[in-house]
Design a protein around this motif. Structure first.
Motif, PDB file in Angstrom:
ATOM      1  N   PHE A   1      17.677  76.693  -9.453  1.00  0.00           N
ATOM      2  CA  PHE A   1      16.245  76.826  -9.704  1.00  0.00           C
ATOM      3  C   PHE A   1      15.849  76.047 -10.954  1.00  0.00           C
ATOM      4  CE2 PHE A   1      12.737  78.840 -11.965  1.00  0.00           C
ATOM      5  CZ  PHE A   1      11.732  78.701 -11.017  1.00  0.00           C
ATOM      6  N   GLY A   2      16.668  76.127 -12.007  1.00  0.00           N
ATOM      7  CA  GLY A   2      16.358  75.395 -13.218  1.00  0.00           C
ATOM      8  C   GLY A   2      16.304  73.889 -12.985  1.00  0.00           C
ATOM      9  N   PHE A   3      17.240  73.374 -12.184  1.00  0.00           N
ATOM     10  CA  PHE A   3      17.240  71.943 -11.924  1.00  0.00           C
ATOM     11  C   PHE A   3      16.026  71.533 -11.093  1.00  0.00           C
ATOM     12  CE2 PHE A   3      18.238  68.247  -9.325  1.00  0.00           C
ATOM     13  CZ  PHE A   3      18.643  67.330 -10.304  1.00  0.00           C
TER      14      PHE A   3
ATOM     15  N   ILE B   1      17.960  66.983 -23.217  1.00  0.00           N
ATOM     16  CA  ILE B   1      17.941  68.389 -23.628  1.00  0.00           C
ATOM     17  C   ILE B   1      18.456  69.282 -22.509  1.00  0.00           C
ATOM     18  CG2 ILE B   1      16.424  70.308 -24.246  1.00  0.00           C
ATOM     19  CD1 ILE B   1      14.664  68.292 -25.734  1.00  0.00           C
ATOM     20  N   ALA B   2      17.970  69.053 -21.293  1.00  0.00           N
ATOM     21  CA  ALA B   2      18.366  69.900 -20.169  1.00  0.00           C
ATOM     22  C   ALA B   2      19.863  69.804 -19.899  1.00  0.00           C
ATOM     23  CB  ALA B   2      17.577  69.506 -18.923  1.00  0.00           C
ATOM     24  N   LEU B   3      20.411  68.600 -19.877  1.00  0.00           N
ATOM     25  CA  LEU B   3      21.838  68.425 -19.586  1.00  0.00           C
ATOM     26  C   LEU B   3      22.705  68.979 -20.714  1.00  0.00           C
ATOM     27  CD1 LEU B   3      21.812  64.828 -18.043  1.00  0.00           C
ATOM     28  CD2 LEU B   3      21.948  67.021 -16.844  1.00  0.00           C
ATOM     29  N   THR B   4      22.250  68.816 -21.962  1.00  0.00           N
ATOM     30  CA  THR B   4      23.026  69.337 -23.089  1.00  0.00           C
ATOM     31  C   THR B   4      23.074  70.856 -23.063  1.00  0.00           C
ATOM     32  OG1 THR B   4      22.428  67.419 -24.445  1.00  0.00           O
ATOM     33  CG2 THR B   4      23.219  69.370 -25.596  1.00  0.00           C
ATOM     34  N   VAL B   5      21.932  71.496 -22.826  1.00  0.00           N
ATOM     35  CA  VAL B   5      21.892  72.959 -22.769  1.00  0.00           C
ATOM     36  C   VAL B   5      22.741  73.458 -21.603  1.00  0.00           C
ATOM     37  CG1 VAL B   5      20.391  74.946 -22.342  1.00  0.00           C
ATOM     38  CG2 VAL B   5      19.665  73.147 -23.920  1.00  0.00           C
ATOM     39  N   TYR B   6      22.617  72.805 -20.447  1.00  0.00           N
ATOM     40  CA  TYR B   6      23.386  73.219 -19.273  1.00  0.00           C
ATOM     41  C   TYR B   6      24.883  73.126 -19.555  1.00  0.00           C
ATOM     42  CZ  TYR B   6      24.850  73.472 -14.378  1.00  0.00           C
ATOM     43  OH  TYR B   6      25.445  73.842 -13.201  1.00  0.00           O
ATOM     44  N   ALA B   7      25.324  72.005 -20.133  1.00  0.00           N
ATOM     45  CA  ALA B   7      26.747  71.823 -20.409  1.00  0.00           C
ATOM     46  C   ALA B   7      27.244  72.831 -21.436  1.00  0.00           C
ATOM     47  CB  ALA B   7      27.003  70.395 -20.896  1.00  0.00           C
TER      48      ALA B   7
END
Length: 437
Positions: free
Chosen positions: A173-175, A193-199
């Motif tokens: 859902f977030g993606f 930001i999104a990829l860093t937080v996800y990782a």
């Protein structure tokens, strides 16, 4: 289909180009779809009286040499290295490249090569993201730096039984929110930001629960694994690589908590993606007093909730008609996977075929890669879209019927599928309306 490649930021804002005036008669499309569903339902009721799918106990074993190469540590290390190298390349483009999707391949790599490209890759090769996942490689590197051996399956704190795939559903859902509803999805800053937080979140939780965390909670692994259930290449319960009927693999889908939510996010977000191109919705976004992002978020949530509510009503009606069953909510969730696949092919085939090569050309160093021509003319593309949607629903009917005759007494098995048939017709009506409107 008419694509508008002149504005790549618009293209990547919702993951697919605009669709207009597909040259196919809505009457014939709906009539053909309903005929296919009714004929398949009647034929299954008359000719298919016992369960035929054997799940992960089916398949013809591949030669031992192929098995050894596929399972060799060197092969798996190379694939993990390839995934990590690709992730680092995307990161460098986000950090150092221009903040313009027309000249930076990173947005296309995420929204097209990863999100859409995983569909054919998983169908052909199985759950490939499990082998390529750069977060798994980073997790192992971090353990090595801390002088800890790779954690075998079962180490680390045990995962809560009720967790299932709920984190994966939330990640999906977030993606899809980032792609379809966020203010600037193709921005390098937003993606970084999104990829860093996800990782960071997944690496921290993997440090707590072990590498098995990714199998249950990583959104892209869950996405790839679900699609791979329909791959002719799979593994038997004894670990052997086999060629199999894809419907046997679909039947082996684990009934974990959160499975329904995961599939409904896929279905609902794809439906919203199709509807987001309609003039009525574009006008709503432009005039809403809430603003574009809150309105788009609400529309995405409503779309997913509607898909989930229809399935839950169907499950309740099935219990009412056929009698109680320990888990009717998840028992037929696997039948939604081919429907989701049909929608993904219908909505994203043209995007992958045109923007995918352009992204690769840019990543190889071209400053301004040309937009390739669509591989099909409008008539061929319209036919492919309708066939993909209808075929997905027919496969869903077959999967649901086989599960029904296994779970319920013969006298109630066919009657218990009537709610499922109604659900398939409703989904088909909605899917074709989005394509043909």
């Amino acid at each position: 289909m008419v694509l508008h490649p002149a504005d790549p930021s618009t293209l990547l804002a919702h993951g697919i180009g605009s669709q207009h005036d597909l040259p196919i008669s809505p009457f014939y499309a709906f009539a053909g779809a309903f005929t296919a569903l009714f004929v398949s339902f009647l034929a299954l009721g008359l000719l298919w009286s016992a369960s035929r799918f054997r799940g992960d106990r089916s398949g013809i074993a591949l030669p031992a040499g192929i098995q050894r190469v596929a399972d060799a540590p060197a092969t798996r290390t190379a694939l993990r290295g390839l995934g990590l190298a690709a992730a680092l390349a995307v990161l460098l483009h986000l950090l150092l490249g221009p903040d313009d999707p027309a000249r930076n391949p990173a947005p296309g790599a995420v929204y097209v090569l990863l999100w859409v490209g995983l569909v054919p890759a998983s169908l052909l090769l199985g759950p490939v993201w499990r082998l390529l996942n750069p977060l798994r490689a980073l997790h192992r590197l971090l353990r090595g730096l801390r002088r800890r051996p790779p954690d075998p399956v079962g180490t680390g704190r045990p995962l809560p039984n009720r967790m299932g795939q709920w984190p994966a559903a939330a990640g999906l859902f977030g993606f899809t929110w980032l792609e379809l509803a966020s203010p600037d999805p193709a921005s390098s800053t937003s993606l970084l930001i999104a990829l860093t937080v996800y990782a960071a979140v997944h690496l921290l939780l993997a440090a707590r629960y072990g590498e098995s965390w990714f199998s249950h909670a990583d959104a892209f692994e869950a996405y790839s694994d679900l699609l791979a259930r329909l791959s002719p290449l799979g593994r038997r319960h004894d670990g052997r690589l086999v060629l199999r009927n894809p419907l046997h693999g679909l039947d082996a889908t684990p009934e974990r908590p959160g499975l329904v939510a995961t599939v409904c996010v896929l279905l609902g977000s794809t439906a919203y993606d199709g509807y987001s191109d309609s003039p009525a919705w574009i006008n709503t976004l432009q005039t809403s007093p809430l603003g574009r992002t809150p309105t788009a978020t609400l529309g995405l949530l409503v779309s997913i909730a509607l898909v989930a509510a229809l399935y839950c009503l169907c499950a309740a009606a099935t219990r009412l008609v056929s009698g109680p069953h320990p888990g009717p909510l998840t028992a037929f969730a696997h039948s939604l996977v081919p429907i989701a696949l049909g929608y993904l092919i219908a909505h994203y085939f043209s995007l992958l075929a045109t923007t995918g090569p352009r992204t690769v050309i840019m990543a190889l160093g071209a400053d301004s890669a040309p937009e390739p021509s669509p591989p099909l003319d409008p008539g061929g593309l319209a036919a492919l879209q309708v066939i993909a949607v209808v075929a997905g629903h027919v496969l869903g009917v077959i999967a649901a019927h086989d599960r029904s005759v296994r779970l319920f007494p013969p006298a109630k098995a066919v009657a218990g599928q009537l709610p499922l048939l109604a659900l398939m017709i409703t989904y088909t009506l909605g899917g074709l309306t989005l394509l043909l409107n």
